[in-house]
Design a protein around this motif. Structure first.
Motif, PDB file in Angstrom:
ATOM      1  N   CYS A 147       1.960  45.696  81.964  1.00  0.00           N
ATOM      2  CA  CYS A 147       3.073  46.490  82.487  1.00  0.00           C
ATOM      3  C   CYS A 147       4.127  45.681  83.222  1.00  0.00           C
ATOM      4  O   CYS A 147       5.267  46.111  83.329  1.00  0.00           O
ATOM      5  CB  CYS A 147       2.549  47.597  83.392  1.00  0.00           C
ATOM      6  N   GLY A 148       3.780  44.532  83.775  1.00  0.00           N
ATOM      7  CA  GLY A 148       4.744  43.681  84.449  1.00  0.00           C
ATOM      8  C   GLY A 148       4.911  43.892  85.933  1.00  0.00           C
ATOM      9  O   GLY A 148       5.635  43.146  86.587  1.00  0.00           O
ATOM     10  N   ALA A 149       4.265  44.883  86.523  1.00  0.00           N
ATOM     11  CA  ALA A 149       4.429  45.148  87.957  1.00  0.00           C
ATOM     12  C   ALA A 149       3.969  43.977  88.813  1.00  0.00           C
ATOM     13  O   ALA A 149       4.469  43.781  89.920  1.00  0.00           O
ATOM     14  CB  ALA A 149       3.677  46.414  88.354  1.00  0.00           C
ATOM     15  N   CYS A 150       3.058  43.176  88.323  1.00  0.00           N
ATOM     16  CA  CYS A 150       2.473  42.069  89.093  1.00  0.00           C
ATOM     17  C   CYS A 150       3.143  40.728  88.828  1.00  0.00           C
ATOM     18  O   CYS A 150       2.638  39.687  89.233  1.00  0.00           O
ATOM     19  CB  CYS A 150       0.989  41.956  88.759  1.00  0.00           C
ATOM     20  N   THR A 151       4.302  40.732  88.197  1.00  0.00           N
ATOM     21  CA  THR A 151       4.945  39.489  87.790  1.00  0.00           C
ATOM     22  C   THR A 151       5.365  38.635  88.983  1.00  0.00           C
ATOM     23  O   THR A 151       6.006  39.117  89.917  1.00  0.00           O
ATOM     24  CB  THR A 151       6.170  39.777  86.900  1.00  0.00           C
ATOM     25  N   VAL A 152       4.980  37.375  88.917  1.00  0.00           N
ATOM     26  CA  VAL A 152       5.408  36.337  89.862  1.00  0.00           C
ATOM     27  C   VAL A 152       5.912  35.171  89.015  1.00  0.00           C
ATOM     28  O   VAL A 152       5.798  35.192  87.791  1.00  0.00           O
ATOM     29  CB  VAL A 152       4.246  35.878  90.778  1.00  0.00           C
ATOM     30  N   HIS A 153       6.459  34.163  89.658  1.00  0.00           N
ATOM     31  CA  HIS A 153       6.833  32.949  88.932  1.00  0.00           C
ATOM     32  C   HIS A 153       5.791  31.880  89.194  1.00  0.00           C
ATOM     33  O   HIS A 153       5.431  31.620  90.347  1.00  0.00           O
ATOM     34  CB  HIS A 153       8.190  32.426  89.389  1.00  0.00           C
ATOM     35  N   LEU A 154       5.320  31.269  88.146  1.00  0.00           N
ATOM     36  CA  LEU A 154       4.430  30.110  88.199  1.00  0.00           C
ATOM     37  C   LEU A 154       5.263  28.936  87.710  1.00  0.00           C
ATOM     38  O   LEU A 154       5.628  28.885  86.523  1.00  0.00           O
ATOM     39  CB  LEU A 154       3.198  30.328  87.319  1.00  0.00           C
ATOM     40  N   ASN A 155       5.639  28.058  88.642  1.00  0.00           N
ATOM     41  CA  ASN A 155       6.519  26.939  88.307  1.00  0.00           C
ATOM     42  C   ASN A 155       7.790  27.411  87.596  1.00  0.00           C
ATOM     43  O   ASN A 155       8.262  26.789  86.650  1.00  0.00           O
ATOM     44  CB  ASN A 155       5.791  25.893  87.472  1.00  0.00           C
ATOM     45  N   GLY A 156       8.325  28.552  88.044  1.00  0.00           N
ATOM     46  CA  GLY A 156       9.571  29.090  87.503  1.00  0.00           C
ATOM     47  C   GLY A 156       9.436  30.022  86.322  1.00  0.00           C
ATOM     48  O   GLY A 156      10.413  30.636  85.905  1.00  0.00           O
ATOM     49  N   GLU A 157       8.242  30.146  85.767  1.00  0.00           N
ATOM     50  CA  GLU A 157       8.029  31.006  84.598  1.00  0.00           C
ATOM     51  C   GLU A 157       7.412  32.344  85.015  1.00  0.00           C
ATOM     52  O   GLU A 157       6.449  32.361  85.793  1.00  0.00           O
ATOM     53  CB  GLU A 157       7.097  30.325  83.592  1.00  0.00           C
TER      54      GLU A 157
ATOM     55  N   CYS B  46      -1.508  47.691  85.999  1.00  0.00           N
ATOM     56  CA  CYS B  46      -2.501  48.025  84.986  1.00  0.00           C
ATOM     57  C   CYS B  46      -3.742  47.141  85.056  1.00  0.00           C
ATOM     58  O   CYS B  46      -4.781  47.514  84.544  1.00  0.00           O
ATOM     59  CB  CYS B  46      -1.879  47.920  83.599  1.00  0.00           C
ATOM     60  N   GLY B  47      -3.629  45.962  85.619  1.00  0.00           N
ATOM     61  CA  GLY B  47      -4.753  45.036  85.684  1.00  0.00           C
ATOM     62  C   GLY B  47      -5.058  44.346  84.369  1.00  0.00           C
ATOM     63  O   GLY B  47      -6.078  43.656  84.252  1.00  0.00           O
ATOM     64  N   MET B  48      -4.175  44.504  83.384  1.00  0.00           N
ATOM     65  CA  MET B  48      -4.407  43.924  82.057  1.00  0.00           C
ATOM     66  C   MET B  48      -3.206  43.127  81.540  1.00  0.00           C
ATOM     67  O   MET B  48      -3.105  42.858  80.350  1.00  0.00           O
ATOM     68  CB  MET B  48      -4.784  45.037  81.080  1.00  0.00           C
TER      69      MET B  48
END
Length: 150
Positions: free
Chosen positions: A43-53, A38-40
């Motif tokens: 939606c969660g499709a772009c989820t990565v972990h940043l320091n485990g989060e 979605c770019g906003m």
């Protein structure tokens, strides 16, 4: 230039500081598992972990990850042997598959903090990830299986 750790390896980006991490990961560094949805950050499709989060990479400027650890779907298990990946197959979770990397990244963060979540905890934790195919019951079953089988 922004330097950070991606899936355990030191990397650097020459993109402008306000470039979303998603595009750095996909276009500059060539890892295509993280998806644009979605770019906003909705939606969660772009989820990565940043320091485990779990973090939405579509709105995260690359400059904000200087010196940080980023993990993408490619980094949770290079050979597909993570318990959640196995459970996803066993429970036949994916249909179109588009949201699955974001679903898996969110689920791995949950199980890293809570080895035996209740169904209600799973639903609450996963509530920000959208599956257009509606495989929510299979996603929950996959997480429950992975938690049970460890």
């Amino acid at each position: 230039m922004t330097k950070f750790t991606l899936n355990g390896k030191a990397v650097e980006s020459t993109q402008p500081p306000d470039t979303p991490l998603l595009w750095v990961v996909r276009d500059e560094l060539g890892l295509k598992g993280t998806k644009f949805g979605c770019g906003m950050a909705l939606c969660g499709a772009c989820t990565v972990h940043l320091n485990g989060e779990p973090t939405r990479s579509c709105v995260l400027p690359v400059s904000s990850v200087e010196g940080q650890r980023i993990t993408t779907i490619e980094g949770i298990s290079p050979n597909g042997e993570h318990p959640l990946q196995k459970a996803w197959v066993a429970e036949q979770v994916p249909q179109c598959g588009y949201c699955q990397s974001g679903q898996l990244m969110t689920a791995t963060a949950l199980l890293a903090k809570n080895k035996k979540p209740s169904r209600a905890q799973i639903v609450e934790h996963m509530s920000g990830n959208i599956c257009r195919c509606g495989t929510y019951n299979q996603i929950i079953a996959g997480i429950e299986r992975a938690a049970k089988e460890g």
